[in-house]
Design an enzyme around this catalytic site. Sequence first.
Site, PDB file in Angstrom:
ATOM      1  N   GLY A  95      30.199  49.959  33.947  1.00 30.58           N
ATOM      2  CA  GLY A  95      30.942  49.196  35.167  1.00 30.58           C
ATOM      3  C   GLY A  95      30.039  49.439  36.285  1.00 30.58           C
ATOM      4  O   GLY A  95      28.910  49.735  36.175  1.00 30.58           O
ATOM      5  N   SER A  96      30.759  49.601  37.378  1.00 29.42           N
ATOM      6  CA  SER A  96      29.918  49.500  38.810  1.00 29.42           C
ATOM      7  C   SER A  96      29.125  50.777  38.945  1.00 29.42           C
ATOM      8  O   SER A  96      28.240  50.772  39.820  1.00 29.42           O
ATOM      9  CB  SER A  96      30.806  49.385  39.782  1.00 29.42           C
ATOM     10  OG  SER A  96      31.451  47.839  39.826  1.00 29.42           O
ATOM     11  N   THR A  97      29.320  51.925  38.049  1.00 23.92           N
ATOM     12  CA  THR A  97      28.102  52.856  38.273  1.00 23.92           C
ATOM     13  C   THR A  97      26.821  52.439  38.115  1.00 23.92           C
ATOM     14  O   THR A  97      25.790  52.950  38.653  1.00 23.92           O
ATOM     15  CB  THR A  97      28.752  53.996  37.049  1.00 23.92           C
ATOM     16  OG1 THR A  97      28.624  53.537  36.015  1.00 23.92           O
ATOM     17  CG2 THR A  97      29.910  54.706  37.654  1.00 23.92           C
TER      18      THR A  97
ATOM     19  N   LYS B 222      25.422  49.929  39.497  1.00 25.52           N
ATOM     20  CA  LYS B 222      24.844  49.409  40.897  1.00 25.52           C
ATOM     21  C   LYS B 222      23.872  50.273  41.485  1.00 25.52           C
ATOM     22  O   LYS B 222      23.162  49.950  42.168  1.00 25.52           O
ATOM     23  CB  LYS B 222      26.081  49.013  41.638  1.00 25.52           C
ATOM     24  CG  LYS B 222      26.850  47.683  41.080  1.00 25.52           C
ATOM     25  CD  LYS B 222      28.168  47.522  41.766  1.00 25.52           C
ATOM     26  CE  LYS B 222      28.860  46.349  41.099  1.00 25.52           C
ATOM     27  NZ  LYS B 222      30.272  46.132  41.840  1.00 25.52           N
TER      28      LYS B 222
END
Length: 589
Positions: free
Chosen positions: A303-305, A307
């Site tokens: 997921g957004s980790t 980013k």
Amino acid sequence: MTGYDDPRDYGTPPRLPPVHIPEGAPVFVGRRPRETVLLDGQTKQAIETGRSRLTMLGIFFAGCFTLLAGRLVDISVLRQPDDARGTGTTEAVAERAAITDRNGVVLATNLTTASLYADTTKLIDIDEAVSKLIRVLPDLSRVELDAKLRSGKSFVWLKRNLTPRQEYEVNSLGLPGLAFQREERRVYPFGRLAAHVLGFVDIDSKGISGVEARFDEELRDPARAAQPLKLTLDIRVQHAVTDELSRAIETFHAIGGAAIVQDVRTGEVIAMVSMPDFDPNNPREATPENRFNRATLGTYEMGSTFKTFNTAMALDSGVAKLGSSYDATHPIKIARFTIKDDHPQARWLSVPEILIYSSNIGSAKMALDCGVDRQREFMTRMGMTRRVSIELPEAGTPQVPNPWREINTMTIAFGHGMAVTPLHLATGVAALVNGGIYFQPTLLLPDPAHPPAGERVVSSQTSASMRKLMRLVVTIGTGKKADVPGYWIGGKTGTAEKAEGGGYARKALLSSFVSAFPMTEPRYAVLVMIDEPKGTKETYGFATGGWTAAPTVGRIVERIAPLLGVMPTEGPDPATAGGVLIAKASGED
């Protein structure tokens, strides 16, 4: 001296008359000169007979002792029981070297135990033997025990590694045909703690998983039996992390989770936890799911980790600057997919804001500016496309797109379409915050005189920017609940829907938070991943990384920082030092 027929009939010798010494004869003071005594034939024969008998008796006893010693060596060292020679299970078990943590605390060692076997040819009453043994060893199967005792074999195992009490109780039965053999049993004093790292051994002390399997030959080598294998783990930190992860899983009714603490300056793994876990002292009771190491073997879309990598890529390549901005006003529609934000700002966002507000739209557009080839090369540089390097046989290989197309570049930017292990993520983030040096993760304590060599993956300037941005995520972004005063925690939340049947299960979330502290001079990276958490009343029904994993990281840091010698500090917040741009973007660089 005649008249004595047998030496045993010798009595008190006759009194000799006084000796007259003539005047002038020499007188000897001290020992007298040795005189030769001549024995007659009968006396001489009696003495020789006694001497011969004593010699023969000595030879007889010497022979008996030699036979007994040889028999003892044959039984205890050379000879193997008949049944065992067929299976190899009673081969003399060599002592296995101990395993310790970084501080010398024993994590695995050997204990001498007794194993029970039977010579069924010497049993008198088999029914009686079965009944009595079942009474003191109730875990034995009556049917199997009866079959073994009626096998007619001179050797058959009944139970391995008895406790001292069990050995005493079996001895007290007084049954003929039963005996014990001394063996070495592997024990793990801390039980479930660090089970996935240590692994376990089989009944013959051969490594089956974990460090026990990876270093099986070294641990069984008699030359180093006295030298323990020293790991990078700190069992105190391992306990704190296990306790907090267990608490989070229970609170959010999750099915499992993983957590890692890693030294960002060396790659040393200080703690590694995977849940559910198992007791390596009783591995047979563990299910495959419990033995599965989620931290190093499981691969997940994080997921957004991701980013953090996407932002670092754009800054390090020069494609974007901290003042650059991207239009996140509307969702992106590509083919049958729609990319939208979970926390929509519906406006242009600067690079810091894209990370702080976790914008999927802004991240995807930033990745498109970098391009497919640059993204693939950057992810390879960060170790995300190859099997994680760790001293465990349970190490997963990332799932990467093939072919790697533009749509993959967009989804990978916010953590979908590419699956890695939690250890991949923690190690990569450690490189982003430590000045830009990638260190291979390790479980073996390195020689202080020869520190590990790292490889530069991003510039020191990019690393400094990432520290500030990750700190902003905690102070004003989605990771607020991870904040601990004085420790300057920085990180990134991640909430991914788990892949299922070619799509994604919206209610099956993988919530995580990857972090480092203190952001003024990072020492440790901390990652927590919770598998399928459920929202609670306290979280208003939310089960995202910011509500579940982030507060867990905060509690972990609060507990382990003092143990690791990191004390709270005062001073300027690294998030605002240097003036990172977080104001509303104008749409221009």
